[in-house]
Every structure is written in structure tokens, then in C-alpha cells.
Design a protein around this motif. Sequence first.
Motif, PDB file in Angstrom:
ATOM      1  N   GLN A 127      17.974  -7.023 -19.265  1.00 50.03           N
ATOM      2  CA  GLN A 127      18.257  -5.642 -18.885  1.00 50.03           C
ATOM      3  C   GLN A 127      18.833  -4.875 -20.081  1.00 50.03           C
ATOM      4  O   GLN A 127      19.855  -4.201 -19.993  1.00 50.03           O
ATOM      5  N   ASN A 128      18.170  -5.011 -21.230  1.00 47.18           N
ATOM      6  CA  ASN A 128      18.600  -4.332 -22.454  1.00 47.18           C
ATOM      7  C   ASN A 128      20.036  -4.702 -22.814  1.00 47.18           C
ATOM      8  O   ASN A 128      20.837  -3.859 -23.227  1.00 47.18           O
ATOM      9  N   SER A 129      20.357  -5.986 -22.624  1.00 46.59           N
ATOM     10  CA  SER A 129      21.694  -6.500 -22.941  1.00 46.59           C
ATOM     11  C   SER A 129      22.784  -5.728 -22.196  1.00 46.59           C
ATOM     12  O   SER A 129      23.828  -5.387 -22.740  1.00 46.59           O
ATOM     13  N   SER A 130      22.536  -5.445 -20.935  1.00 47.69           N
ATOM     14  CA  SER A 130      23.488  -4.696 -20.127  1.00 47.69           C
ATOM     15  C   SER A 130      24.691  -5.554 -19.761  1.00 47.69           C
ATOM     16  O   SER A 130      24.552  -6.733 -19.436  1.00 47.69           O
ATOM     17  N   ARG A 131      25.860  -4.947 -19.779  1.00 48.11           N
ATOM     18  CA  ARG A 131      27.087  -5.629 -19.382  1.00 48.11           C
ATOM     19  C   ARG A 131      27.303  -5.412 -17.892  1.00 48.11           C
ATOM     20  O   ARG A 131      27.252  -4.280 -17.404  1.00 48.11           O
ATOM     21  N   VAL A 132      27.548  -6.482 -17.165  1.00 45.54           N
ATOM     22  CA  VAL A 132      27.729  -6.395 -15.724  1.00 45.54           C
ATOM     23  C   VAL A 132      29.033  -7.086 -15.335  1.00 45.54           C
ATOM     24  O   VAL A 132      29.581  -7.898 -16.088  1.00 45.54           O
ATOM     25  N   ARG A 133      29.518  -6.736 -14.144  1.00 50.80           N
ATOM     26  CA  ARG A 133      30.771  -7.323 -13.659  1.00 50.80           C
ATOM     27  C   ARG A 133      30.526  -7.980 -12.306  1.00 50.80           C
ATOM     28  O   ARG A 133      29.756  -7.470 -11.476  1.00 50.80           O
ATOM     29  N   CYS A 179      33.109   9.781  -9.802  1.00 49.56           N
ATOM     30  CA  CYS A 179      32.201   8.931  -9.031  1.00 49.56           C
ATOM     31  C   CYS A 179      31.286   8.173  -9.997  1.00 49.56           C
ATOM     32  O   CYS A 179      30.557   8.777 -10.781  1.00 49.56           O
ATOM     33  N   THR A 180      31.340   6.847  -9.942  1.00 49.03           N
ATOM     34  CA  THR A 180      30.517   6.000 -10.798  1.00 49.03           C
ATOM     35  C   THR A 180      29.506   5.252  -9.942  1.00 49.03           C
ATOM     36  O   THR A 180      29.867   4.673  -8.910  1.00 49.03           O
ATOM     37  N   TYR A 181      28.245   5.282 -10.354  1.00 50.65           N
ATOM     38  CA  TYR A 181      27.192   4.596  -9.615  1.00 50.65           C
ATOM     39  C   TYR A 181      26.897   3.230 -10.240  1.00 50.65           C
ATOM     40  O   TYR A 181      27.110   3.018 -11.430  1.00 50.65           O
ATOM     41  N   GLU A 205      27.034  -0.621 -14.215  1.00 48.88           N
ATOM     42  CA  GLU A 205      27.319   0.803 -14.139  1.00 48.88           C
ATOM     43  C   GLU A 205      26.107   1.611 -14.598  1.00 48.88           C
ATOM     44  O   GLU A 205      25.442   1.265 -15.569  1.00 48.88           O
ATOM     45  N   VAL A 206      25.800   2.686 -13.859  1.00 52.17           N
ATOM     46  CA  VAL A 206      24.666   3.545 -14.166  1.00 52.17           C
ATOM     47  C   VAL A 206      25.193   4.934 -14.530  1.00 52.17           C
ATOM     48  O   VAL A 206      25.922   5.553 -13.752  1.00 52.17           O
TER      49      VAL A 206
END
Length: 226
Positions: A127-133, A179-181, A205-206
Motif C-alpha cells: 500500500q505504497n509503504s503506508s503506516r497503519v495502526r 475529523c480523520t478518516y 489514515e486517509v
Amino acid sequence: MNNYSQGRFSSPADNMTRSTSSSKIQAIYELCKKSFSSSESPLPSSQSINSLCSLMDSLAPVDVGLKETAEDDRGYGMCIFCFPTSAVIPLHDHPGMTVFSKVLYGSLHVKAFDWVEPPVFRTIKHQNSSRVRLAKLSADKVLRASSGTSVLFPKTGVTPCAVFDVLTPPYREAAGRRCTYYIDYPYCGSGTDDESGAELAWLKEVRELDNLYMQSGKYKGPAVRI
């Protein structure tokens, strides 16, 4: 971590200022005014939560004219979300906020996550080196008009429906309540559950949403004296 809905309706405050008659929406407004006087107030007390839930449990579409009620610069906001069938707003949060929700008609599929603590992060390379939690599922069910008032639940429309919300304090970016999506991805760890048995997921986060549309409308319910 909460989902929200499609079809938010708002109204100018002068639509709510000329009324001397009693109404359910007026009673809710007065309770919010008394209980949530400041946006910097601590979390609502148990008594305030129970009192507001009791009032909202009796709400019906006719009580609000199926548009929005009130939102101002104080420690709370009141609004109505109207969903077409299968309408969805992406997963999003309510930072430092308490949200009371009452389904007025129809039904909603609700889904919510809580962050896993202490925080757990990873990078998803595909995912394009996306950081997730890491988060855990806290609710996944259908709410109907016959359901009681819920607190901090997300919403996705199953049938055409409307939901009355009270947010305390309301969203305000200047106060850090933006507001964070998020997008959720399946958990790919050593198992599918945490120690409590909750289902896990990774949340990303988007920044921008291209397919999210909300239309404002005029409040047509009983006037609210402010």
C-alpha cells in the motif's frame, strides 16, 4: 474509532430561536446547555449520559421534522443524518468527543473500532509503504428505531433511515478536534483476535476522500429557543 453516515443536514441558528412552546427537541437542547456548557469540559457524568439517553430514546421523526436541529460555538452540537439505502461514510474518529445517537426510523449497520493499547504500528509495503495502526473491533451489529440511544457508535445505512446525534464537544479543528478518516485492512499477525477475543484490524489514515458527498438541508422541526 467510529464510522459516520451520509446525508448530514444543517440549519442556521435563526431557524431555532422563536419558540415558547415545549418540545422534546427543546428539552434535549436545554439539557445539553446545562450539562455541556463548555467545549473544554471533562467527559460527561453518568447522570448526564443517562438523562440524555432517556430523552433521546423517546424521539420520533415527527419531533424533529427530519432535518437538523442546532449546532453553535458551545460545548455540544445537535444534528440529524439521513441515509439512503446502503449509504456509507468511511470509518472516522471523534477525537475527545462523546456522541449520543438515536435511530429515528429504518435500520443501520454499525461498526466501530478501539485502538489497541499500547499503540502497535506497522508498514504495509503493498500500500505504497503506508503506516497503519492496530485496532480491535468493538461493535458490529444492526440498530433500529426500536433500539435505545447508543453512545459513540458508528453508522452505515442498511435501509433508508435517519439518526439524531448529539456531539459533546462538537468537531472544531482549531481546538484539535479534526475529523480523520480511515481505511481498515485485515489483521495479518499471528492470529485474528487479541487476548480478549476481539477481532483485530489495521487502520490507515486517509487524508482526502473523493467519493464522499453530504447535502445540507433546512431544519423543519419545532423551533428551539436558545
